[in-house]
Every structure is written in structure tokens, then in C-alpha cells.
Design an enzyme around this catalytic site. Sequence first.
Site, PDB file in Angstrom:
ATOM      1  N   ARG A   1       6.722  13.194 -26.617  1.00  0.00           N
ATOM      2  CA  ARG A   1       7.109  13.648 -27.874  1.00  0.00           C
ATOM      3  C   ARG A   1       6.767  15.645 -27.732  1.00  0.00           C
ATOM      4  O   ARG A   1       5.940  15.674 -27.731  1.00  0.00           O
ATOM      5  CB  ARG A   1       6.262  12.835 -28.862  1.00  0.00           C
TER       6      ARG A   1
ATOM      7  N   ASP B   1      12.805  10.473 -45.330  1.00  0.00           N
ATOM      8  CA  ASP B   1      11.866  10.281 -44.043  1.00  0.00           C
ATOM      9  C   ASP B   1      10.996  11.297 -45.329  1.00  0.00           C
ATOM     10  O   ASP B   1      11.193  11.882 -46.125  1.00  0.00           O
ATOM     11  CB  ASP B   1      12.356  10.964 -43.651  1.00  0.00           C
TER      12      ASP B   1
ATOM     13  N   GLN C   1      13.377   5.463 -32.826  1.00  0.00           N
ATOM     14  CA  GLN C   1      13.539   5.104 -34.348  1.00  0.00           C
ATOM     15  C   GLN C   1      14.893   4.834 -34.782  1.00  0.00           C
ATOM     16  O   GLN C   1      15.064   3.582 -35.549  1.00  0.00           O
ATOM     17  CB  GLN C   1      13.528   6.578 -35.329  1.00  0.00           C
TER      18      GLN C   1
ATOM     19  N   ARG D   1      10.004  -1.625 -33.626  1.00  0.00           N
ATOM     20  CA  ARG D   1       9.902  -0.061 -33.226  1.00  0.00           C
ATOM     21  C   ARG D   1       9.727  -0.668 -31.816  1.00  0.00           C
ATOM     22  O   ARG D   1       9.499  -0.714 -31.229  1.00  0.00           O
ATOM     23  CB  ARG D   1       8.891   1.628 -33.715  1.00  0.00           C
TER      24      ARG D   1
ATOM     25  N   HIS E   1      15.163  11.031 -33.332  1.00  0.00           N
ATOM     26  CA  HIS E   1      13.780  10.645 -32.412  1.00  0.00           C
ATOM     27  C   HIS E   1      14.981   8.925 -32.741  1.00  0.00           C
ATOM     28  O   HIS E   1      15.061   7.974 -33.448  1.00  0.00           O
ATOM     29  CB  HIS E   1      13.640  10.694 -33.954  1.00  0.00           C
TER      30      HIS E   1
ATOM     31  N   CYS F   1      11.039   5.592 -42.089  1.00  0.00           N
ATOM     32  CA  CYS F   1      10.811   5.649 -40.884  1.00  0.00           C
ATOM     33  C   CYS F   1       8.669   5.645 -41.273  1.00  0.00           C
ATOM     34  O   CYS F   1       8.357   5.275 -39.930  1.00  0.00           O
ATOM     35  CB  CYS F   1      10.595   6.824 -39.625  1.00  0.00           C
TER      36      CYS F   1
HETATM   37  N1   CP Z   1       8.444   6.907 -37.345  1.00  0.00           N
HETATM   38  C1   CP Z   1       7.321   6.836 -36.102  1.00  0.00           C
HETATM   39  O1   CP Z   1       7.490   8.013 -35.403  1.00  0.00           O
HETATM   40  O2   CP Z   1       5.831   7.307 -36.522  1.00  0.00           O
HETATM   41  P1   CP Z   1       4.376   8.110 -35.735  1.00  0.00           P
HETATM   42  O3   CP Z   1       4.655   9.285 -36.043  1.00  0.00           O
HETATM   43  O4   CP Z   1       3.764   7.398 -36.350  1.00  0.00           O
HETATM   44  O5   CP Z   1       4.900   7.738 -35.093  1.00  0.00           O
HETATM   45  N1  NVA Z   2      10.985  14.110 -39.419  1.00  0.00           N
HETATM   46  C1  NVA Z   2       9.914  13.460 -39.646  1.00  0.00           C
HETATM   47  C2  NVA Z   2       9.648  12.253 -38.048  1.00  0.00           C
HETATM   48  C3  NVA Z   2       8.479  11.629 -38.611  1.00  0.00           C
HETATM   49  C4  NVA Z   2       7.837  10.446 -37.946  1.00  0.00           C
HETATM   50  C5  NVA Z   2       8.603  14.467 -38.423  1.00  0.00           C
HETATM   51  O1  NVA Z   2       9.873  15.385 -37.783  1.00  0.00           O
HETATM   52  O2  NVA Z   2       7.507  14.684 -38.759  1.00  0.00           O
END
Ligand code: CP
Ligand code: NVA
Length: 308
Positions: free
Chosen positions: A106, A227, A136, A295, A133, A267
Site C-alpha cells: 500500500r 468513499d 477492494q 475483502r 484499489h 469501502c
Molecule cells: N477499504 C479499505 O481499504 O480499508 P482500510 O484502509 O482499512 O484497509
Molecule cells: N480513497 C480512499 C480509500 C480508502 C480505502 C483513500 O485512498 O484514502
Amino acid sequence: MLKPTKLAKNNFLSSLDLSTNEVLNILELANNLKNKKLNIELNNKVLGLIFDKSSTRTRVSFQIAMTRLGGSTIDLNPSTSQIGRGEPIKDTARVLSRYFDAIAIRTFDHSDLEEYAKWSTIPVINALTDLEHPCQALADFLTIHEEFIDFKNVILTFIGDGNNVANSLILCGALLGVEVRIACPKGYEPNSLVIKKAYEIYKNKDLLKITNDPYNAVSGANVLYTDVWSSMGEENKKAEKDKSFDGFTIDNNLVSKAEKDAIILHCLPAYRSKEITDEVFESNKNRIFEQAENRLHVQQALLSCLLY
Ligand code: CP
Ligand code: NVA
């Protein structure tokens, strides 16, 4: 008998790294794993986790997925490893390839993820970048499939920022032939290359619409999805984004313009009175938390295909 099939590509960096059949196979595996009709053993494989941004769901669901597969994970905290001190990605990737069986990353720039993939000899998985993502999106389409079975009749409307989550929904939606509408304020449209690639996949070009009008976008929709307005890394843009996204909250009024049986997805994490009202969130909580549970199942299925 249903079993994992080796994926054509070694990495999962984008929703487009899977073919339509591979997505459908992962969703079927995930459904069977979830319903305890399938058991997959990976024999002690180890997944590395490198998270430059916070995470609850993605991190924990990868950890549990590996445990259920008979493997394990090691979470490399970038700030206590040499990663945080600037060791080149190409060196980190080549070293970690000799220890791990796969790595989930990430990070911010998608190009950093691609750099890891370039130098790794093991599968690299996108656990979220600023651009996409894709894990997701797999969970989202499993949740949609559980509700509607046939993707062909589904209209999915995403209301919010056209960044990572929206981009992966567009690409995965194109693979599955789902009608996807994105409603966002001017200047927050999805990535133009993502839109171009999606149009190349869709047989019917009318199936993808980008608009600045949320009311128009939800008319006839079966799934409303949102989101956060300010993503990780955008903490200093909060005030500006709150202003730009005014009018893009999923509230009862907006929901009433969608199909009667429309479902609401998020999400997570969710910020009440910003992208969604508390009322709409709480009256749809069961499915939103099912989506979060999914997930785990899709990532277990994905890992089994990447590592089998
Ligand atoms: N939706 C999602 O990716 O959640 P986290 O940021 O908690 O991993
Ligand atoms: N768009 C959000 C998604 C979180 C799961 C971010 O990047 O923070």
C-alpha cells in the site's frame, strides 16, 4: 471440482491484470470459501506486507486470509525497516523476493508499486495506491453478485472522488459488463487513461458515464457507492474538498431517486455527514459490513490463484 487456477499475469497491480474469466473464477472461489464449501492449503507460504499508509481492513484481511490458507504474513513497518530510510525499491524488492512468496503493498505513487513489481521475482499485489484499489473492487463485485446474481442488469453509481476506488470499480465493472456511472464535482473526474481503457473493453460504450450531476447519475441505479472525500495523503485539502463535494452526500433524498431495491455500499472508513449521512449508513450497515467481510474472502481466493 472448483479449484484455484494459475493467473496469466504474475502480479495484481491493476483490476486490468485479470481477465473477465479470472475475475469470475476468483468471485466463485471466494463465494465457496465464504460458505465453507472449499478448503485451500498453501503449505507455509509467507506474504510480506508493506504499508506506507494506514489500514484496518486490507492489512487484517490479508493476515487472516494467509492464516486460513495455512500460511503466514510478516508486516514490514516502513518506519522501522530500511524502507523508511530510503533504501532503493529495486534493492528492497530483490532482497524480499528471496524471503517471501508474495508481497502486498500500500503506497502513494502507483509508479512505486510498478517499480517493486519490476524488480521482484515473486507476485506483487496492490493493497491500494493513489491510482487504484483493485482488491477492494473484487470485494465490491462479490457483494453486488450476492445481491443481484446477474451483473448484466446492474447499474452501479459511484458518488464521490474519482480516484483509486472509483478507478478500480470502472475497470473491474468494464471487465464484468456492468453499467458504471461516476458522479463527481468538476475537477475530480476519474483518471483519463482509466476511462480510455474502460471504453476499449466495454462492448457498449453507453455503459460508462461520467457526470457532475449526482441526481441524474442515481436515477435507475441499483447500487449507490461512496468513499471518503479526502483520501489518505490529502489531509491538508480537507477544507477545500468539503466545499467542492457539497451536494454529493448520499442522503435519503438522493437514495429516493434510485431504484426501490437499490443497495448502498461504502469501502470504509466512513465519515458521517460528509459522503454519507448517519441515517443512510446505519440503515444499510449490514450490507456495508458484509462488503468489508468480503475483502477477506476475495483476497483468500486471489492469493490461492497467485500462489497455488
Ligand atoms: N477499504 C479499505 O481499504 O480499508 P482500510 O484502509 O482499512 O484497509
Ligand atoms: N480513497 C480512499 C480509500 C480508502 C480505502 C483513500 O485512498 O484514502
